[in-house]
Design a protein around this motif. Structure first.
Motif, PDB file in Angstrom:
ATOM      1  N   LEU A   1      32.363  85.512  59.817  1.00  0.00           N
ATOM      2  CA  LEU A   1      33.097  84.073  58.971  1.00  0.00           C
ATOM      3  C   LEU A   1      34.513  84.752  59.343  1.00  0.00           C
ATOM      4  CD1 LEU A   1      30.922  83.851  58.002  1.00  0.00           C
ATOM      5  CD2 LEU A   1      32.139  83.813  55.731  1.00  0.00           C
ATOM      6  N   ASP A   2      35.753  83.475  59.632  1.00  0.00           N
ATOM      7  CA  ASP A   2      36.718  83.484  59.634  1.00  0.00           C
ATOM      8  C   ASP A   2      37.724  84.041  58.479  1.00  0.00           C
ATOM      9  OD1 ASP A   2      37.266  82.614  62.234  1.00  0.00           O
ATOM     10  OD2 ASP A   2      37.372  80.559  62.102  1.00  0.00           O
TER      11      ASP A   2
ATOM     12  N   ILE B   1      19.972  73.086  64.133  1.00  0.00           N
ATOM     13  CA  ILE B   1      20.675  74.082  63.647  1.00  0.00           C
ATOM     14  C   ILE B   1      21.878  74.422  63.947  1.00  0.00           C
ATOM     15  CG2 ILE B   1      20.048  76.672  63.151  1.00  0.00           C
ATOM     16  CD1 ILE B   1      17.142  76.902  63.871  1.00  0.00           C
ATOM     17  N   ARG B   2      22.806  74.533  63.084  1.00  0.00           N
ATOM     18  CA  ARG B   2      23.857  74.088  63.142  1.00  0.00           C
ATOM     19  C   ARG B   2      24.494  75.328  62.113  1.00  0.00           C
ATOM     20  NH1 ARG B   2      25.520  69.033  65.699  1.00  0.00           N
ATOM     21  NH2 ARG B   2      23.995  67.922  64.733  1.00  0.00           N
ATOM     22  N   ALA B   3      26.089  75.281  62.763  1.00  0.00           N
ATOM     23  CA  ALA B   3      26.475  76.883  62.246  1.00  0.00           C
ATOM     24  C   ALA B   3      27.259  75.316  60.975  1.00  0.00           C
ATOM     25  CB  ALA B   3      28.160  77.250  62.611  1.00  0.00           C
ATOM     26  N   GLU B   4      27.318  76.845  59.807  1.00  0.00           N
ATOM     27  CA  GLU B   4      27.555  76.261  58.361  1.00  0.00           C
ATOM     28  C   GLU B   4      29.106  76.771  57.871  1.00  0.00           C
ATOM     29  OE1 GLU B   4      25.704  74.071  55.999  1.00  0.00           O
ATOM     30  OE2 GLU B   4      24.094  73.942  57.650  1.00  0.00           O
ATOM     31  N   VAL B   5      29.274  77.775  59.074  1.00  0.00           N
ATOM     32  CA  VAL B   5      30.188  78.522  59.155  1.00  0.00           C
ATOM     33  C   VAL B   5      31.172  78.586  59.612  1.00  0.00           C
ATOM     34  CG1 VAL B   5      30.084  79.435  56.491  1.00  0.00           C
ATOM     35  CG2 VAL B   5      29.716  80.584  59.143  1.00  0.00           C
ATOM     36  N   SER B   6      33.102  78.644  60.082  1.00  0.00           N
ATOM     37  CA  SER B   6      33.427  78.486  61.077  1.00  0.00           C
ATOM     38  C   SER B   6      33.639  80.348  60.821  1.00  0.00           C
ATOM     39  CB  SER B   6      35.404  78.626  61.074  1.00  0.00           C
ATOM     40  OG  SER B   6      34.511  76.594  60.924  1.00  0.00           O
ATOM     41  N   GLY B   7      33.378  80.787  62.517  1.00  0.00           N
ATOM     42  CA  GLY B   7      33.459  82.426  62.361  1.00  0.00           C
ATOM     43  C   GLY B   7      33.343  82.126  64.076  1.00  0.00           C
ATOM     44  N   THR B   8      32.903  83.611  64.518  1.00  0.00           N
ATOM     45  CA  THR B   8      32.910  84.126  65.578  1.00  0.00           C
ATOM     46  C   THR B   8      31.214  85.040  65.731  1.00  0.00           C
ATOM     47  OG1 THR B   8      34.937  85.055  65.876  1.00  0.00           O
ATOM     48  CG2 THR B   8      33.356  85.936  67.464  1.00  0.00           C
ATOM     49  N   VAL B   9      30.440  84.563  66.537  1.00  0.00           N
ATOM     50  CA  VAL B   9      28.737  85.234  67.054  1.00  0.00           C
ATOM     51  C   VAL B   9      28.722  86.658  67.447  1.00  0.00           C
ATOM     52  CG1 VAL B   9      26.729  84.955  67.605  1.00  0.00           C
ATOM     53  CG2 VAL B   9      28.629  83.001  67.817  1.00  0.00           C
TER      54      VAL B   9
ATOM     55  N   GLU C   1      35.557  95.700  60.234  1.00  0.00           N
ATOM     56  CA  GLU C   1      34.309  94.657  59.737  1.00  0.00           C
ATOM     57  C   GLU C   1      34.797  93.219  58.883  1.00  0.00           C
ATOM     58  OE1 GLU C   1      32.122  96.611  56.459  1.00  0.00           O
ATOM     59  OE2 GLU C   1      30.904  97.649  57.127  1.00  0.00           O
ATOM     60  N   THR C   2      34.840  92.262  59.789  1.00  0.00           N
ATOM     61  CA  THR C   2      35.104  91.614  58.487  1.00  0.00           C
ATOM     62  C   THR C   2      34.525  91.370  56.980  1.00  0.00           C
ATOM     63  OG1 THR C   2      33.162  89.833  59.028  1.00  0.00           O
ATOM     64  CG2 THR C   2      35.521  89.794  60.659  1.00  0.00           C
ATOM     65  N   VAL C   3      35.752  90.527  56.292  1.00  0.00           N
ATOM     66  CA  VAL C   3      34.865  90.444  54.887  1.00  0.00           C
ATOM     67  C   VAL C   3      33.794  89.952  54.674  1.00  0.00           C
ATOM     68  CG1 VAL C   3      35.851  89.464  52.942  1.00  0.00           C
ATOM     69  CG2 VAL C   3      37.810  90.228  54.212  1.00  0.00           C
ATOM     70  N   SER C   4      33.254  88.897  55.859  1.00  0.00           N
ATOM     71  CA  SER C   4      32.253  88.297  54.807  1.00  0.00           C
ATOM     72  C   SER C   4      30.964  87.949  56.517  1.00  0.00           C
ATOM     73  CB  SER C   4      32.236  87.035  53.987  1.00  0.00           C
ATOM     74  OG  SER C   4      32.942  87.212  52.866  1.00  0.00           O
TER      75      SER C   4
END
Length: 408
Positions: free
Chosen positions: A229-230, A199-207, A53-56
């Motif tokens: 989230l990264d 609609i844009r990404a508010e965070v960086s990460g992986t879909v 799991e990612t943290v968030s």
């Protein structure tokens, strides 16, 4: 005749030796499997299955209701903050924005100049009304009636009021004043609505997930994408609560992904839940992975082997040689001078395959592999050493998610 006698004699002697051999074997007792107690390194581990799991995670949705025009990403894509994810149909809102822009243009090009012209006209009319009122006041009463004088005074008052209204209008339409501010606020609100169609990404990460396709009608309560989230990657493991006394923060672990069994990677415990899941009888533990292997994916199933204790060298015995285990006490069937006797021992570290012997045995002692044998004490037996393989490591295994562990 003499030859026949020798032949019979040889047969009798062979039968005698054969009978003696079987009698000796009977005297020695049955051939049973057993182990020799040895001294070796010992590592105790707790083993269970968990998931990556990612943290968030961030759930991306739409702030407005609209029809999807275009979807620009899919699962697994890497996105950065501000990247465009989805386009909604925006014809109506775009038309409202153009109308608001036209109203601002009209204000600057038409309404404001017209208000200034009206103000100039009102000044002229007031001056004319003042002159007319002054003439009539200076005219004798016999020439003009009182009513005509009152009309001139009323006309002067109306002209002054019209001038004041014209000034107020010019002030309201002046740059940065009420009318322009209201139009700009309306334009900004419409532009904000138009921006929400992108609609844009508010965070960086992986879909991780997508739940929308072109042509779908989306609403504000709907989750369109889930983005991991990264940041730090964790492994969540539900350990059996019986292992709780063995677990501690910062304990090291070896992790193996089911999809990549030959590529183990390190982790360490960073969180132990303060409560127990009553339904499952487990305690949630999270482990931090650093560095994160390239092949690791969200929700992967992994096997976690947490090192909880170790001995550099100690006496060990296979668990199948133990019986009547109660706490740290256990019974073994000891083989001495070819005879068996049941013997109480004290255990230390315990695991699925091997356990530590703290007291009751010494190196070189031999015990039966079948700890539940029905043979009576004092029975003679012959011992056959079992192939012990790689048995120098002990483990603790989550009984709800048991995994085979090799010992070396």
């Amino acid at each position: 005749m003499l030859v026949n006698r020798y032949k019979y004699l040889i047969i009798i002697v062979l039968l005698f030796f054969l009978a003696g051999f079987f009698l000796f074997r009977w005297w020695q007792g049955p051939l049973l499997s057993g182990y020799e107690v040895v001294s070796s390194p010992l590592v105790q581990t707790v083993v269970a299955s968990g998931r990556v799991e990612t943290v968030s995670r961030a759930q991306i949705g739409s702030e407005i209701t609209g029809v999807v025009l275009e979807r620009l990403i899919q699962e697994g894509d890497r996105v950065s903050r501000g990247d465009l994810l989805l386009l909604l149909k925006s014809d109506e809102i775009a038309a409202q924005v153009r109308q608001a822009e036209a109203e601002l243009t009209e204000l600057a090009a038409s309404r404001r100049p017209q208000a200034e012209v009206d103000l100039a006209n009102a000044k002229v009319q007031l001056q004319q009304a003042e002159r007319e009122a002054a003439r009539r006041r200076n005219t004798e009463l016999g020439i003009l009636s009182a009513e005509e004088r009152e009309k001139s005074i009323e006309a002067e008052r109306l002209a002054r009021n019209n001038l004041e209204l014209a000034r107020l209008k010019v002030a309201a339409l002046a740059p940065g004043q009420a009318e322009e501010t209201m139009l700009r606020e309306r334009l900004a609100a419409l532009q904000a609505q138009l921006a929400k169609t992108k609609i844009r990404a508010e965070v960086s990460g992986t879909v991780l997930t997508r739940n929308v396709e072109p042509g779908d009608l989306v609403q504000p309560s709907q989750t369109l994408f889930t983005i991991a989230l990264d940041g730090a990657t964790e492994i969540r493991v539900p350990f059996d609560e019986r292992n709780l006394p063995l677990l501690a923060l910062q304990q090291k672990a070896a992790v193996i992904a089911d999809a990549y069994p030959d590529q183990a990677f390190p982790a360490h415990i960073n969180f132990i839940a303060p409560s127990i899941d009553a339904q499952r009888g487990t305690v949630d533990v999270r482990l931090t992975v650093d560095p994160v292997p390239d092949f690791l994916r969200q929700d992967m199933t992994v096997s976690v082997n947490v090192e909880t204790n170790k001995r550099e060298r100690t006496l060990v015995i296979p668990n199948d040689a133990l019986s009547s285990i109660s706490g740290k006490k256990a019974m073994v069937i000891l083989v001495r001078d070819g005879k068996i006797q049941r013997h109480s021992i004290t255990l230390g570290l315990r695991g699925l395959v091997m356990s530590e012997v703290v007291a009751g045995l010494k190196e070189g002692d031999q015990v039966l592999a079948d700890a539940e044998s029905a043979l009576k004490d004092g029975t003679r037996v012959r011992l056959e050493q079992k192939q012990r393989g790689l048995q120098h490591q002990a483990d603790q295994t989550d009984s709800k998610n048991e995994l085979p562990v090799k010992f070396d």
